[in-house]
Design a protein around this motif. Structure first.
Motif, short mmCIF file in Angstrom:
data_model
loop_
_atom_site.label_atom_id
_atom_site.label_comp_id
_atom_site.label_asym_id
_atom_site.label_seq_id
_atom_site.Cartn_x
_atom_site.Cartn_y
_atom_site.Cartn_z
N GLN A 74 -47.95 -6.14 75.23
CA GLN A 74 -46.61 -5.88 74.68
C GLN A 74 -45.64 -5.61 75.63
N HIS A 75 -45.30 -6.67 76.58
CA HIS A 75 -44.30 -6.40 77.56
C HIS A 75 -44.56 -5.17 78.50
N ASN A 76 -45.54 -4.66 78.53
CA ASN A 76 -45.96 -3.37 79.46
C ASN A 76 -47.17 -3.78 80.37
N LEU A 77 -46.97 -3.57 81.37
CA LEU A 77 -48.15 -3.94 82.52
C LEU A 77 -49.00 -2.58 82.70
N VAL A 78 -50.17 -2.75 82.31
CA VAL A 78 -51.28 -1.68 81.97
C VAL A 78 -52.22 -1.65 83.23
N LEU A 79 -52.32 -0.35 83.82
CA LEU A 79 -53.50 -0.46 84.99
C LEU A 79 -54.71 -0.55 84.09
N SER A 80 -55.52 -1.71 84.33
CA SER A 80 -56.69 -1.65 83.47
C SER A 80 -58.09 -1.71 84.33
N ALA A 81 -57.97 -1.76 85.44
CA ALA A 81 -59.35 -1.63 86.52
C ALA A 81 -58.61 -1.13 87.74
N THR A 82 -59.60 -0.62 88.62
CA THR A 82 -59.01 -0.28 89.86
C THR A 82 -60.32 0.12 90.89
N GLU A 83 -60.40 -0.27 92.11
CA GLU A 83 -61.36 0.51 93.13
C GLU A 83 -60.49 0.90 94.15
N GLY A 84 -60.07 2.19 94.18
CA GLY A 84 -59.18 2.63 95.26
C GLY A 84 -58.09 3.70 94.77
#
Length: 745
Positions: free
Chosen positions: A45-55
């Motif tokens: 919905q027009h927002n970039l959401v942090l969905s997975a990370t290593e670090g």
């Protein structure tokens, strides 16, 4: 690097959820690129959401969110291009998110994940030391993002479908307008691994049944693997080869058999083994090994399908249903009881595929390209199909059902309004007579009412009876069919097209395997290469036509004059032989060619010396002029019959035909569309052939417009630069003439 790309791509593709896929992606990418941090942001919905990370801080997943106008990640999505910075902190768009704990990172490389022109997300790698990532590293990440775009888009879509007990909306592409309310019938959907635990009586016979099912499964996997090998897609082929290995006695295949030997039915055995191993693999910590559970699940479902649904399904539901499938072939659609078919929904296929054309001919609402509809349990659930808007509603509320029922009732009234004038001639308000013909060929026996209200049959598709047989129909069988078609039309003319198979119309008993079937062995090319079959069809047509003037013969996919000359020679041969055999004088029918191949557009003067008429196949002509495979979902949106270039070609065709005194008509889908029919009349076409479902509506519209007004509209239309501008002008025209409500219910 190639091996790394393959391993990551396959691991992510096998994931059964978006969360697990993204975790695998960031974990394996970080290792492959030897970076300290890899993260992925998904556009929601027009927002970039942090969905997975290593670090970064794990707790920041789902909490860190930014609009496209903020941060470096937002800039990547905005620009739709990679950003590679030695020190991200000095960039004016740098934004720190404290909850992610990313203060230590300086080197920054991010690339967008794009699926069919739309940004799905952004993948980012970071390192503490200030340095520029190399060109090779940037190319690796860009290649990975491109390869995984379709997988992530698919899993993202699945993730939005959480509970089908609540109303869920699937979006597709309109193939045949209309509304349907009925329960779903899923063909080829996901089979549940959770099968009842049932014991068997005859272990030997059940072992044989299991062995046969596994063999069919193995044969299918082998065929798919070989196809991908031929297409030089070895990485993809290896996936199916791996599944075959799992069927070996030393692997899952042996486990299935041992369970049956212990007294379980094969369905129960496959279920028990699969669920047991899935549980073991899901308990593992290694992300790659954990994802092997999806392999076991997929193989189990493939074997179960061979056990539960071997061969073709016999379909005859008690009540009308909305058919939901991966793809519907023309044979299944033609065989399906018409009164039981309320609508069609498919994951694959284009709006101008042959099955879609048949759906329109039947007047059945249909949408195609409906992503992941089979991944949800919708079999036997109540569905509302709004094909006009390209939507499928699953488990709609009573209020929504009531609203759509009102729309259906209104559309029925509209059809009655159209039908009331069907017997009246199609004449514009300024006296221009337009002849309306039918496209037919769905059934081997055609009821007499098929030609009611029409000036004749402008296209009888002889391939349909061929598709419904398990072999080439004999001469006498073809004579019988053609006679019934001619009889159904009364005294009206009937244009019979010779066998037009290939492309998206295969014969089950005469398979044609080609890399590019739409540019391959089809239509008149196939007939001329098999004169033994072609002469049988020509003889059958001539005998059915007898001594009347009703029959006309149409040649499909003509691309050069030699093909016309060869066909006329075969027709003369059949004509001469029959006159001798029957000791009578048959009437020589008129012969025409389909204008589908653009090259023929520039040889109409020579065509006019050989044949009596031309019938424009607007579907294929559009496909070839725009270089768009109408069945390929990646480019099907580019297929546009209202492209100004297409309209100018159609104008050129009718002008040339009039110049050389060549009778001309249009039998493609464009003739049955309100906008299309108006444009064709404006250009000077006086014969339009369409599906029966369109006939009354087009007659009603033509009787309310003038040739003069349409001619003025055409002058403006032909100056437009794209199809959307053309549609806008046509919509305004319809509005001005109080016809706008005739387009959509």
């Amino acid at each position: 690097m190639l091996n790394m790309l393959r391993d990551i791509t396959q691991a992510v593709a096998r994931a059964n959820s978006l969360e697990s896929a993204l975790n695998i992606l960031v974990s394996q990418t970080r290792i492959a690129m030897a970076t300290h941090c890899c993260s992925i942001y998904i556009l929601e919905q027009h927002n970039l959401v942090l969905s997975a990370t290593e670090g970064l801080e794990k707790s920041a997943v789902g909490r860190v969110s930014m609009p496209l106008t903020e941060g470096l990640v937002g800039l990547v999505a905005q620009r739709e291009e990679a950003i590679n910075l030695a020190d991200a902190r000095i960039h004016p768009r740098f934004k720190l998110f404290p909850e992610a704990v990313e203060e230590d990172y300086r080197a920054f490389l991010a690339v967008p994940i794009i699926f069919q022109k739309l940004v799905v997300g952004v993948i980012v790698v970071q390192q503490p030391e200030a340095r520029q990532f190399s060109e090779n590293e940037e190319a690796f990440l860009m290649t990975l993002a491109a390869q995984l775009a379709v997988v992530i888009k698919s899993l993202k879509h699945k993730a939005t479908i959480t509970n089908v007990q609540q109303q869920v909306v699937f979006n597709g592409v309109t193939a045949s307008s209309g509304i349907a309310i009925a329960h779903g019938l899923v063909l080829g959907g996901t089979i549940s691994l959770e099968q009842p635990e049932l014991h068997c009586v005859d272990i030997d016979s059940e072992l044989l049944r299991l062995k046969q099912a596994m063999q069919r499964c193995s044969d299918m996997l082998s065929a798919i693997s070989q196809r991908f090998e031929r297409e030089k897609s070895g990485d993809v082929a290896s996936i199916f080869t791996a599944f075959q290995l799992l069927l070996d006695e030393s692997s899952l295949g042996g486990e299935y058999a041992r369970e049956v030997a212990l007294g379980w039915q094969p369905e129960s055995a496959v279920s028990r083994v699969s669920l047991r191993y899935i549980e073991q693999f899901l308990a593992m910590e290694d992300p790659y090994l954990k994802e092997r559970a999806s392999d076991i699940r997929e193989l189990g479902q493939k074997v179960l399908r061979q056990l539960i649904e071997p061969g073709r399904l016999e379909v005859d539901p008690d009540k009308p249903v909305i058919l939901v499938a991966n793809e519907v072939d023309a044979t299944l659609l033609a065989e399906f009881p018409r009164q039981k078919l309320a609508g069609i929904v498919t994951e694959r296929g284009g709006v101008n595929a042959h099955a879609a054309i048949l759906a329109r001919a039947l007047g059945v609402p249909a949408i195609v390209g409906t992503d992941d509809v089979l991944s949800t349990d919708i079999d036997k659930k109540l569905l509302v199909l709004n094909a006009t808007r390209g939507q499928l509603l699953v488990s709609p509320s009573p209020a929504v059902v009531e609203e759509y029922q009102l729309l259906l009732d209104a559309d029925v009234e509209k059809q009655k309004q159209f039908s009331a004038e069907l017997s009246l001639p199609s004449v514009t308000t300024d006296g221009q007579r337009i002849q309306l013909y039918l496209n037919a060929g769905l059934l081997s026996g055609i009821a007499s009412e098929i030609a009611e209200g029409a000036d004749g049959i402008g296209l009888y598709r002889t391939e349909i009876p061929f598709m419904l047989h398990q072999r080439f129909p004999s001469e006498s069988e073809q004579i019988d069919v053609y006679k019934r078609v001619l009889s159904a039309a009364g005294e009206r003319p009937v244009v019979m097209r010779t066998l037009d198979v290939g492309g998206d119309k295969p014969l089950p008993y005469f398979p044609i395997k080609e890399d590019n079937p739409f540019l391959g062995w089809r239509g008149i090319r196939l007939s001329l290469d098999h004169p033994e079959l072609f002469l049988v069809q020509l003889r059958a047509m001539l005998q059915a036509g007898g001594r009347g003037n009703q029959l006309q013969i149409l040649l499909p996919m003509v691309s050069n004059l030699d093909e016309i000359d060869q066909t006329l020679a075969y027709l003369e041969q059949a004509f001469t032989e029959l006159n001798q055999e029957l000791n009578t004088i048959l009437v020589r029918p008129k012969v025409g060619v389909m204008l589908e191949v653009p090259a023929l557009l520039y040889q109409l003067q020579d065509v006019a010396k050989r044949v009596d008429f031309v019938s424009v196949g607007s579907n294929d002509l559009t496909q070839y002029l725009l270089a768009v495979d109408r069945n390929n979902p990646s480019v099907s949106s580019l297929f546009d019959s209202y492209h100004p270039g297409i309209l100018r070609a159609l104008q050129l065709a009718v002008d040339e035909c009039h110049q050389y005194d060549l009778d001309v008509s249009v039998c493609g889908e464009l003739a049955g569309e309100p906008y299309g029919a108006l444009l064709l009349v404006a250009m000077g076409y006086r014969k339009l052939s369409m599906n029966q479902a369109s006939l009354a509506r087009i007659n009603y519209i033509v009787r309310r417009v003038s040739q003069q007004d349409l001619s003025e509209l055409l002058k403006i239309v032909l100056r437009q630069s794209n199809g959307q501008q053309v549609r806008t002008l046509l919509g305004q025209f319809m509005q001005t003439h109080d016809l706008a409500d005739l387009i959509n219910p």
